[in-house]
Design a protein around this motif. Sequence first.
Motif, PDB file in Angstrom:
ATOM      1  N   GLN A  44      31.951  30.964  -8.822  1.00 16.08           N
ATOM      2  CA  GLN A  44      32.624  29.516  -8.739  1.00 16.08           C
ATOM      3  C   GLN A  44      34.175  29.574  -8.933  1.00 16.08           C
ATOM      4  OE1 GLN A  44      30.518  27.236 -11.999  1.00 16.08           O
ATOM      5  NE2 GLN A  44      28.669  26.750 -10.354  1.00 16.08           N
ATOM      6  N   ASN A  45      34.774  30.393  -9.966  1.00 17.42           N
ATOM      7  CA  ASN A  45      36.066  30.192 -10.317  1.00 17.42           C
ATOM      8  C   ASN A  45      36.744  30.729  -9.132  1.00 17.42           C
ATOM      9  OD1 ASN A  45      36.072  28.980 -12.731  1.00 17.42           O
ATOM     10  ND2 ASN A  45      35.550  30.969 -13.704  1.00 17.42           N
TER      11      ASN A  45
ATOM     12  N   ALA B 243      36.807  28.505  -6.152  1.00 15.34           N
ATOM     13  CA  ALA B 243      37.622  27.442  -6.595  1.00 15.34           C
ATOM     14  C   ALA B 243      39.144  27.788  -6.511  1.00 15.34           C
ATOM     15  CB  ALA B 243      37.516  26.853  -8.129  1.00 15.34           C
TER      16      ALA B 243
ATOM     17  N   SER C 157      37.500  26.548 -11.861  1.00 18.19           N
ATOM     18  CA  SER C 157      36.476  25.682 -11.401  1.00 18.19           C
ATOM     19  C   SER C 157      36.612  24.560 -12.346  1.00 18.19           C
ATOM     20  CB  SER C 157      35.075  26.038 -11.696  1.00 18.19           C
ATOM     21  OG  SER C 157      35.029  26.536 -13.015  1.00 18.19           O
ATOM     22  N   GLU C 158      37.025  24.427 -13.384  1.00 16.76           N
ATOM     23  CA  GLU C 158      37.568  23.418 -14.142  1.00 16.76           C
ATOM     24  C   GLU C 158      38.729  22.225 -13.442  1.00 16.76           C
ATOM     25  OE1 GLU C 158      36.500  21.922 -17.503  1.00 16.76           O
ATOM     26  OE2 GLU C 158      34.832  23.581 -17.379  1.00 16.76           O
TER      27      GLU C 158
ATOM     28  N   PHE D  37      39.505  22.652 -10.454  1.00 17.44           N
ATOM     29  CA  PHE D  37      39.138  21.965  -9.143  1.00 17.44           C
ATOM     30  C   PHE D  37      38.221  20.927  -9.271  1.00 17.44           C
ATOM     31  CE2 PHE D  37      36.735  22.014  -5.060  1.00 17.44           C
ATOM     32  CZ  PHE D  37      37.937  21.891  -4.355  1.00 17.44           C
ATOM     33  N   THR D  38      37.464  20.536 -10.309  1.00 15.83           N
ATOM     34  CA  THR D  38      36.567  19.475 -10.431  1.00 15.83           C
ATOM     35  C   THR D  38      36.969  18.483 -11.373  1.00 15.83           C
ATOM     36  OG1 THR D  38      35.517  20.818 -12.079  1.00 15.83           O
ATOM     37  CG2 THR D  38      34.560  21.015  -9.889  1.00 15.83           C
ATOM     38  N   ASN D  39      38.119  18.675 -11.993  1.00 13.89           N
ATOM     39  CA  ASN D  39      38.548  17.494 -12.932  1.00 13.89           C
ATOM     40  C   ASN D  39      40.057  16.902 -12.379  1.00 13.89           C
ATOM     41  OD1 ASN D  39      36.640  17.349 -15.316  1.00 13.89           O
ATOM     42  ND2 ASN D  39      37.076  19.643 -14.853  1.00 13.89           N
ATOM     43  N   SER D  40      40.329  15.886 -13.118  1.00 15.90           N
ATOM     44  CA  SER D  40      41.422  15.279 -12.485  1.00 15.90           C
ATOM     45  C   SER D  40      42.870  15.908 -13.275  1.00 15.90           C
ATOM     46  CB  SER D  40      41.530  13.687 -13.163  1.00 15.90           C
ATOM     47  OG  SER D  40      40.647  12.840 -12.477  1.00 15.90           O
TER      48      SER D  40
END
Length: 295
Positions: free
Chosen positions: A113-114, A117, A165-166, A168-171
């Motif tokens: 995932q990382n 991302a 991954s953090e 890419f999926t957060n603001s």
Amino acid sequence: MNAEISAVVDKIQGMINGFIVLLPNIVLALIVFAIFFFVARTIKKVVKRLTLNRRHARNLGMVLGRLAQGTTILVGLFVALSIVIPTFKAGDLIQLLGISGVAIGFAFRDILQNFLAGILILLTEPFQIDDQIVFKNFEGTVENIETRATTIKTYDGRRIVIPNSELFTNSITVNTAFDNRRLQYDVGIGYGDDIDRAKQLMLEAMYSVNEVLKDPAPDVLVMDLAESSVNIRVRWWINPPRRADDLKSRDKVISAIKKKLVENGIDLPYPTRQILFHDQTQQTDGDRSGTFDTA
């Protein structure tokens, strides 16, 4: 007993002889793999150098460079294994990886995932190296964007490693995404002061600061009628929008506004509280000894 010892010695001797036979192949395989490894590093450097002066292609160059490096090293590994083990075929390894791919996927799910991302971040470029970003409770300058994680250097000299991954999926707030950045600060004046006069003085103070842009122009807005003051918000633009420029302009603007208002007799109130002490005596309030029920 002697037969068992003899069998062990023969087995060890056979392993040593086999290693000696394979030793030239092992040395050759190591040399070939080392050549592929250095070629891979050279390819990565060349690709990065070609895109170094092109801001919008810099991240793409990093992606292509790392993919080329990984592919070259993988090919070198296959060639080295083929030298050491002549019966080895790349198809056998690929087939084995295909069979165990599901298990590997579950075991290394976070890593994959990382990795994905990181590739998407490098390609879509929501931020770039040397940008200043805010992510959750972390704020700093992007040092490096790798395929697994992104590292940022905080303003107090710490390094933060954030999984891709953090990110890419957060603001994420990118403070340096544009050339100009607007800052603001609330100033409280007294209820008895002339609001229009105070606003004019604040504008003059901001225009006197070199770091404040004239276009877009600074402005002042009445924001709140608070308990002890009329709160006026001053807003101004800076360029470049980096943290050091933010602090420098903020220091000068607030100092200039405070000096300007004080010189012209504008009150800068602060919250106050009046406490009245009540002198409770029998002569003034009567006897209150029976106020509470002691039963």
